[in-house]
Design a protein around this motif. Structure first.
Motif, PDB file in Angstrom:
ATOM      1  N   ILE A  10       0.830  -1.210   0.000  1.00  0.00           N
ATOM      2  CA  ILE A  10       0.000   0.000   0.000  1.00  0.00           C
ATOM      3  C   ILE A  10       0.855   1.246   0.000  1.00  0.00           C
ATOM      4  CG2 ILE A  10      -0.212   0.117   2.532  1.00  0.00           C
ATOM      5  CD1 ILE A  10      -3.143   0.988   2.104  1.00  0.00           C
ATOM      6  N   SER A 168      -0.359  -3.664  -4.449  1.00  0.00           N
ATOM      7  CA  SER A 168      -0.536  -2.393  -5.157  1.00  0.00           C
ATOM      8  C   SER A 168      -0.718  -2.640  -6.640  1.00  0.00           C
ATOM      9  CB  SER A 168       0.655  -1.460  -4.920  1.00  0.00           C
ATOM     10  OG  SER A 168       1.830  -1.965  -5.534  1.00  0.00           O
ATOM     11  N   THR A 176      -1.759   5.223  -8.853  1.00  0.00           N
ATOM     12  CA  THR A 176      -1.439   4.023  -8.088  1.00  0.00           C
ATOM     13  C   THR A 176      -2.531   3.778  -7.070  1.00  0.00           C
ATOM     14  OG1 THR A 176       0.949   4.322  -8.349  1.00  0.00           O
ATOM     15  CG2 THR A 176       0.225   2.952  -6.509  1.00  0.00           C
ATOM     16  N   GLY A 178      -3.433   1.052  -3.721  1.00  0.00           N
ATOM     17  CA  GLY A 178      -2.865   0.048  -2.830  1.00  0.00           C
ATOM     18  C   GLY A 178      -3.888  -0.428  -1.827  1.00  0.00           C
ATOM     19  N   THR A 312      -7.168  -5.354  -6.400  1.00  0.00           N
ATOM     20  CA  THR A 312      -6.025  -5.154  -5.516  1.00  0.00           C
ATOM     21  C   THR A 312      -6.333  -5.640  -4.107  1.00  0.00           C
ATOM     22  OG1 THR A 312      -5.466  -3.211  -6.845  1.00  0.00           O
ATOM     23  CG2 THR A 312      -4.311  -3.467  -4.754  1.00  0.00           C
TER      24      THR A 312
END
Length: 339
Positions: A10, A168, A176, A178, A312
């Motif tokens: 993360i 992630s 991004t 996570g 994720t």
């Protein structure tokens, strides 16, 4: 194709660090996610038995716009004390919302039930979670271990040890995302009693074994395996459940969009745990948006973000169980010992 960030944690989301603290004798611990700068946040509770602190303020219609940390803790309701320790550590650093000349750190928290897991819970008058929360802040870093650590130290699933997992994803948009999960559900993360994870279609590389789905599916794939019904490990762990998690992104989100992100991340519970969101689980997801990428998402890119949130999260849940390690007094075996 999804790809992981450099750590597959993360903390690949810029602006976050994670700290863990645990007591091996207790078989329990605390995990804290710290925000370098206040982060927009949301929450979604879908389990029937939650234990929480400061979650109402995260609803989009309420005044607080950003928070300073999120706490995941073992200990059932006793574990809510962990947030006080985190708050004390942040206050020492002069972190918090300024109100009338005072700094007030905003620290929502959630707990899982790990009291009946073989650990010694005879802690005397006061539970140790406040001090564990304080210690977790001191340990916060971008690189942290997963498995039998922090809030996942005493976690159990149906027939296997649970754990703390993280993953992630980097999207084509440059955003991004996570996930971090303390995995302690009443249900199972594997297909029947096999080594194969329900989340297999979302696995990147061999991050939780690379086994894919079994072929053919085992006869027990449709069997409802519950922690308190399971006899495979030779024992029961009655009444001890809940998966609590954090989904985070460096995209720019409103509080309403952060709420939607938390809702979408629950799809990862469904893809990784069966059954989930039961009356015996307190399943919860916190969402954090640091905004550090500076990217505001259009409609199509937002859909990609919410889809990636579920994928994720499913990976993080599986990685937590995959990485669990054995310890004295365990009630259930670890995944790596399953044949």
């Amino acid at each position: 194709m999804f790809r992981t960030g450099p750590r597959n944690l993360i903390t690949d989301v810029a602006g976050l660090s994670v700290g863990n603290a645990a007591d091996a004798r207790l078989k329990s611990g605390v995990t804290v996610v710290l925000c370098d700068e206040p982060a927009v946040a949301g929450v979604q509770v879908l389990g029937g038995a939650p234990g929480t602190r400061e979650t109402d303020l995260l609803e989009p219609q309420n005044s607080i716009e950003a928070i300073h940390a999120v706490v995941l803790s073992g200990g059932s309701a006793f574990g809510l004390d962990a947030a006080s320790g985190v708050q004390a550590a942040l206050r020492e650093k002069n972190i918090g919302v300024e109100v009338g000349g005072f700094r007030v750190p905003i620290v929502p928290a959630a707990i899982l039930f790990d009291l009946r897991n073989g650990g010694d819970k005879d802690w005397g008058r006061y539970a140790p979670y406040r001090e564990l929360g304080y210690e977790a802040v001191q340990a916060a870093t971008a690189d942290f271990p997963i498995g039998t650590v922090g809030a996942g130290t005493g976690a159990l699933t149906s027939g296997l040890k649970g754990g703390l997992g993280s993953a992630s994803t980097v999207l084509d948009s440059g955003v991004t995302i996570g996930a971090l999960a303390a995995v302690n559900p009443t249900g199972s993360v594997t297909v029947g009693l096999s080594r194969h994870f329900w989340a297999a279609p979302f696995e990147i590389g061999d991050e939780f074994g690379g086994l894919g789905y079994p072929d053919p599916m085992p006869e027990d794939a449709k069997k409802i395996l519950l922690k308190y019904r399971d006899r495979h490990a030779g024992t029961q762990a009655e009444g001890g459940n809940t998966t609590i998690a954090v989904i985070a992104t460096d995209a720019v989100l409103t509080k309403a969009a952060a709420k939607r992100l938390a809702i979408s991340a629950h799809d990862g519970f469904v893809r990784a745990i069966w059954p989930t969101h039961t009356p015996a689980d307190g399943d919860l997801v916190f969402a954090l948006a640091t905004g550090r990428s500076g990217i505001e998402l259009g409609a199509d890119a937002a859909i990609d973000l919410y889809a990636a949130a579920g994928a994720t999260m499913a990976r993080a849940i599986s990685r937590g169980v995959h990485a669990a390690t054995p310890a004295d007094g365990d009630l259930f075996p670890v995944w790596s010992s399953r044949q």
